[in-house]
Scaffold this motif. Structure first.
Motif, PDB file in Angstrom:
ATOM      1  N   LEU A 106     -43.250 156.628  29.340  1.00  8.86           N
ATOM      2  CA  LEU A 106     -44.227 157.151  30.307  1.00  8.86           C
ATOM      3  C   LEU A 106     -43.534 158.011  31.362  1.00  8.86           C
ATOM      4  CD1 LEU A 106     -45.822 154.794  28.912  1.00  8.86           C
ATOM      5  CD2 LEU A 106     -47.039 154.544  31.065  1.00  8.86           C
ATOM      6  N   LYS A 107     -42.434 157.499  31.929  1.00 11.82           N
ATOM      7  CA  LYS A 107     -41.760 158.197  33.037  1.00 11.82           C
ATOM      8  C   LYS A 107     -41.096 159.495  32.601  1.00 11.82           C
ATOM      9  CE  LYS A 107     -39.295 156.140  36.408  1.00 11.82           C
ATOM     10  NZ  LYS A 107     -39.978 155.868  37.652  1.00 11.82           N
ATOM     11  N   GLU A 108     -40.365 159.441  31.473  1.00  9.82           N
ATOM     12  CA  GLU A 108     -39.539 160.588  31.078  1.00  9.82           C
ATOM     13  C   GLU A 108     -40.262 161.548  30.141  1.00  9.82           C
ATOM     14  OE1 GLU A 108     -35.563 159.388  29.754  1.00  9.82           O
ATOM     15  OE2 GLU A 108     -35.794 157.556  30.933  1.00  9.82           O
ATOM     16  N   ALA A 109     -41.176 161.011  29.323  1.00  9.56           N
ATOM     17  CA  ALA A 109     -41.794 161.866  28.301  1.00  9.56           C
ATOM     18  C   ALA A 109     -43.278 162.105  28.533  1.00  9.56           C
ATOM     19  CB  ALA A 109     -41.575 161.254  26.924  1.00  9.56           C
ATOM     20  N   GLY A 110     -43.852 161.412  29.514  1.00 11.92           N
ATOM     21  CA  GLY A 110     -45.281 161.640  29.812  1.00 11.92           C
ATOM     22  C   GLY A 110     -46.213 161.099  28.743  1.00 11.92           C
ATOM     23  N   CYS A 111     -45.765 160.080  27.980  1.00 12.77           N
ATOM     24  CA  CYS A 111     -46.643 159.483  26.962  1.00 12.77           C
ATOM     25  C   CYS A 111     -47.774 158.705  27.641  1.00 12.77           C
ATOM     26  CB  CYS A 111     -45.852 158.531  26.069  1.00 12.77           C
ATOM     27  SG  CYS A 111     -44.765 159.374  24.911  1.00 12.77           S
ATOM     28  N   ASP A 112     -48.832 158.478  26.871  1.00 12.46           N
ATOM     29  CA  ASP A 112     -49.989 157.736  27.383  1.00 12.46           C
ATOM     30  C   ASP A 112     -49.939 156.262  27.014  1.00 12.46           C
ATOM     31  OD1 ASP A 112     -51.610 160.054  28.397  1.00 12.46           O
ATOM     32  OD2 ASP A 112     -51.258 160.684  26.337  1.00 12.46           O
ATOM     33  N   ALA A 113     -49.141 155.925  26.003  1.00  9.56           N
ATOM     34  CA  ALA A 113     -49.087 154.544  25.519  1.00  9.56           C
ATOM     35  C   ALA A 113     -47.823 154.386  24.688  1.00  9.56           C
ATOM     36  CB  ALA A 113     -50.321 154.252  24.646  1.00  9.56           C
ATOM     37  N   ILE A 114     -47.527 153.145  24.334  1.00 13.67           N
ATOM     38  CA  ILE A 114     -46.398 152.891  23.430  1.00 13.67           C
ATOM     39  C   ILE A 114     -46.881 152.026  22.264  1.00 13.67           C
ATOM     40  CG2 ILE A 114     -44.701 153.067  25.305  1.00 13.67           C
ATOM     41  CD1 ILE A 114     -45.129 149.698  23.717  1.00 13.67           C
ATOM     42  N   LYS A 115     -46.124 152.106  21.169  1.00 18.15           N
ATOM     43  CA  LYS A 115     -46.420 151.250  20.015  1.00 18.15           C
ATOM     44  C   LYS A 115     -45.162 150.437  19.685  1.00 18.15           C
ATOM     45  CE  LYS A 115     -46.290 152.784  15.542  1.00 18.15           C
ATOM     46  NZ  LYS A 115     -45.285 151.834  14.981  1.00 18.15           N
ATOM     47  N   LEU A 116     -45.371 149.207  19.255  1.00 19.54           N
ATOM     48  CA  LEU A 116     -44.234 148.424  18.775  1.00 19.54           C
ATOM     49  C   LEU A 116     -44.648 147.556  17.597  1.00 19.54           C
ATOM     50  CD1 LEU A 116     -43.302 145.807  21.553  1.00 19.54           C
ATOM     51  CD2 LEU A 116     -45.550 146.664  21.066  1.00 19.54           C
ATOM     52  N   GLU A 117     -43.684 147.291  16.731  1.00 20.15           N
ATOM     53  CA  GLU A 117     -43.958 146.587  15.475  1.00 20.15           C
ATOM     54  C   GLU A 117     -43.846 145.073  15.648  1.00 20.15           C
ATOM     55  OE1 GLU A 117     -41.455 147.967  12.278  1.00 20.15           O
ATOM     56  OE2 GLU A 117     -41.998 150.067  12.602  1.00 20.15           O
ATOM     57  N   GLY A 118     -44.734 144.354  14.957  1.00 19.82           N
ATOM     58  CA  GLY A 118     -44.612 142.896  14.917  1.00 19.82           C
ATOM     59  C   GLY A 118     -45.847 142.208  15.457  1.00 19.82           C
ATOM     60  N   GLY A 119     -46.036 140.963  15.029  1.00 18.22           N
ATOM     61  CA  GLY A 119     -47.204 140.187  15.464  1.00 18.22           C
ATOM     62  C   GLY A 119     -46.783 139.022  16.332  1.00 18.22           C
ATOM     63  N   VAL A 120     -46.984 137.824  15.780  1.00 16.75           N
ATOM     64  CA  VAL A 120     -46.735 136.583  16.529  1.00 16.75           C
ATOM     65  C   VAL A 120     -45.374 136.600  17.234  1.00 16.75           C
ATOM     66  CG1 VAL A 120     -46.382 134.104  16.209  1.00 16.75           C
ATOM     67  CG2 VAL A 120     -48.238 135.262  14.993  1.00 16.75           C
ATOM     68  N   ARG A 121     -44.353 137.138  16.551  1.00 13.02           N
ATOM     69  CA  ARG A 121     -43.014 136.980  17.119  1.00 13.02           C
ATOM     70  C   ARG A 121     -42.686 137.925  18.277  1.00 13.02           C
ATOM     71  NH1 ARG A 121     -39.249 138.356  11.921  1.00 13.02           N
ATOM     72  NH2 ARG A 121     -39.933 140.481  11.541  1.00 13.02           N
ATOM     73  N   ILE A 122     -43.553 138.884  18.566  1.00 14.15           N
ATOM     74  CA  ILE A 122     -43.230 139.744  19.727  1.00 14.15           C
ATOM     75  C   ILE A 122     -44.308 139.698  20.815  1.00 14.15           C
ATOM     76  CG2 ILE A 122     -41.618 141.329  18.584  1.00 14.15           C
ATOM     77  CD1 ILE A 122     -44.344 143.200  18.933  1.00 14.15           C
ATOM     78  N   VAL A 123     -45.076 138.621  20.844  1.00 13.02           N
ATOM     79  CA  VAL A 123     -46.158 138.561  21.851  1.00 13.02           C
ATOM     80  C   VAL A 123     -45.617 138.540  23.282  1.00 13.02           C
ATOM     81  CG1 VAL A 123     -47.921 137.546  20.352  1.00 13.02           C
ATOM     82  CG2 VAL A 123     -46.368 136.050  21.606  1.00 13.02           C
ATOM     83  N   ASP A 124     -44.440 137.964  23.499  1.00 15.29           N
ATOM     84  CA  ASP A 124     -43.904 137.920  24.874  1.00 15.29           C
ATOM     85  C   ASP A 124     -43.588 139.335  25.366  1.00 15.29           C
ATOM     86  OD1 ASP A 124     -44.175 135.211  24.869  1.00 15.29           O
ATOM     87  OD2 ASP A 124     -42.078 134.808  24.360  1.00 15.29           O
ATOM     88  N   GLN A 125     -43.034 140.140  24.441  1.00 15.17           N
ATOM     89  CA  GLN A 125     -42.736 141.535  24.820  1.00 15.17           C
ATOM     90  C   GLN A 125     -44.032 142.293  25.108  1.00 15.17           C
ATOM     91  OE1 GLN A 125     -41.088 139.800  22.560  1.00 15.17           O
ATOM     92  NE2 GLN A 125     -39.053 140.607  22.178  1.00 15.17           N
ATOM     93  N   ILE A 126     -45.033 142.120  24.251  1.00 13.14           N
ATOM     94  CA  ILE A 126     -46.301 142.838  24.455  1.00 13.14           C
ATOM     95  C   ILE A 126     -46.896 142.450  25.814  1.00 13.14           C
ATOM     96  CG2 ILE A 126     -48.700 143.090  23.652  1.00 13.14           C
ATOM     97  CD1 ILE A 126     -47.700 142.841  20.792  1.00 13.14           C
TER      98      ILE A 126
END
Ligand code: KIV
Length: 282
Positions: A106-126
């Protein structure tokens, strides 16, 4: 050129049944073409590792590459919703790292959102990225960054038991606060069920027609990527043939002395050529 759609508009599209159009882009000109074509969303995917850099997979891709390409896409498509894709090891090893790297998009590239891979095991990051105020798209089903564990780039959820696991991943991602979900390479029944059960926009890549929108990798869709073509890809043109043919003709014309012709040369100002040759004789 249309007004840039924001996240709430994707919810409205889902509600009204208007399909969301979604494509990857890695560079400025492609982003311009996509915006001119009226694309709703662009993903600067870590698939650029294969499609742009010629790696055999996405694992070697690093954050700085993603930022540089996202900046270029942002410049090419200022009025399109752009999503930056978190590369391998940008979020898996710690929550702090995940939030920091998501913020860079968001800060450097002006994106509107991010995507990341994974389900149950990455809920803390999400959850942590959402808590930082960032729109998150989850990505479940075939997750290329863990294709080693999946035994390759294989369709997921083809049995009742594994389909249930994909559904549990979908619920976990939604419950963690992701505002959109991408489902890759699962049977249409499974993605259709997820789309019906969830209350967030669900996008499909190789997961059938019953999602709220569709994604393809631009290099597949325009017939540029040569190494392999997944079953779910439809090629809408074949730029590899067009470009190779144009380059062959260019080589032939240079060798035959046909290029450049007068049309491609700058003329000297009237009378200056005679003066020049006279000058050179002195
Ligand atoms: O990197 C990418 O383009 C992706 C798609 C395969 C969904 O993540």
């Amino acid at each position: 050129m249309g007004k840039k759609k924001m996240i709430h508009e994707f919810y409205e599209m889902r509600k009204s049944g208007e399909k969301i159009t979604f494509l990857t882009a890695y560079d400025y000109p492609t982003a311009q073409f996509a915006e001119a074509a009226g694309m709703d969303m662009l993903l600067v995917g870590d698939s650029l590792g294969m499609c742009v850099y010629g790696y055999s997979g996405t694992i070697p891709v690093v954050m700085d590459q993603m930022i540089f390409h996202s900046e270029a896409v942002r410049r090419g498509a200022p009025n399109t919703f752009v999503i930056g894709d978190m590369p391998f090891m940008a979020y898996q090893s710690s929550i702090e790292k995940a939030v920091e790297n998501a913020g860079r998009f968001l800060k450097e590239a002006g994106c509107d959102a991010i995507k990341l891979e994974g389900g149950v095991r990455i809920v803390d990051q999400i959850r942590a990225i959402v808590d930082a105020g960032i729109v998150v798209m989850g990505h479940i089903g075939l997750t290329p960054q863990s294709s080693g564990q999946l035994g390759g780039h294989k369709a997921q959820g083809r049995t009742a038991e594994t389909a249930k696991l994909v559904y549990e991943d979908a619920l976990a991602v939604r419950d963690a606060g992701a505002q959109m979900l991408l489902v890759e390479a699962v049977p249409p029944e499974v993605c259709g069920f997820i789309t019906k059960k969830l209350d967030i926009p669900v996008l499909s890549i190789g997961a059938g027609p019953d999602a709220d929108g569709q994604l393809l990798i631009v290099s597949d869709m325009i017939g540029q990527f040569q190494a392999f073509t997944p079953k779910f890809v439809k090629k809408y043109c074949n730029v590899a043939d067009t470009i190779t043919q144009a380059m062959k003709t260019y080589c032939e014309e240079i060798r035959a002395g046909k290029f450049p012709s007068d049309d491609h040369c700058y003329g000297m100002i009237k009378g200056e050529a005679d003066k020049f040759f006279k000058l050179m004789k002195e």
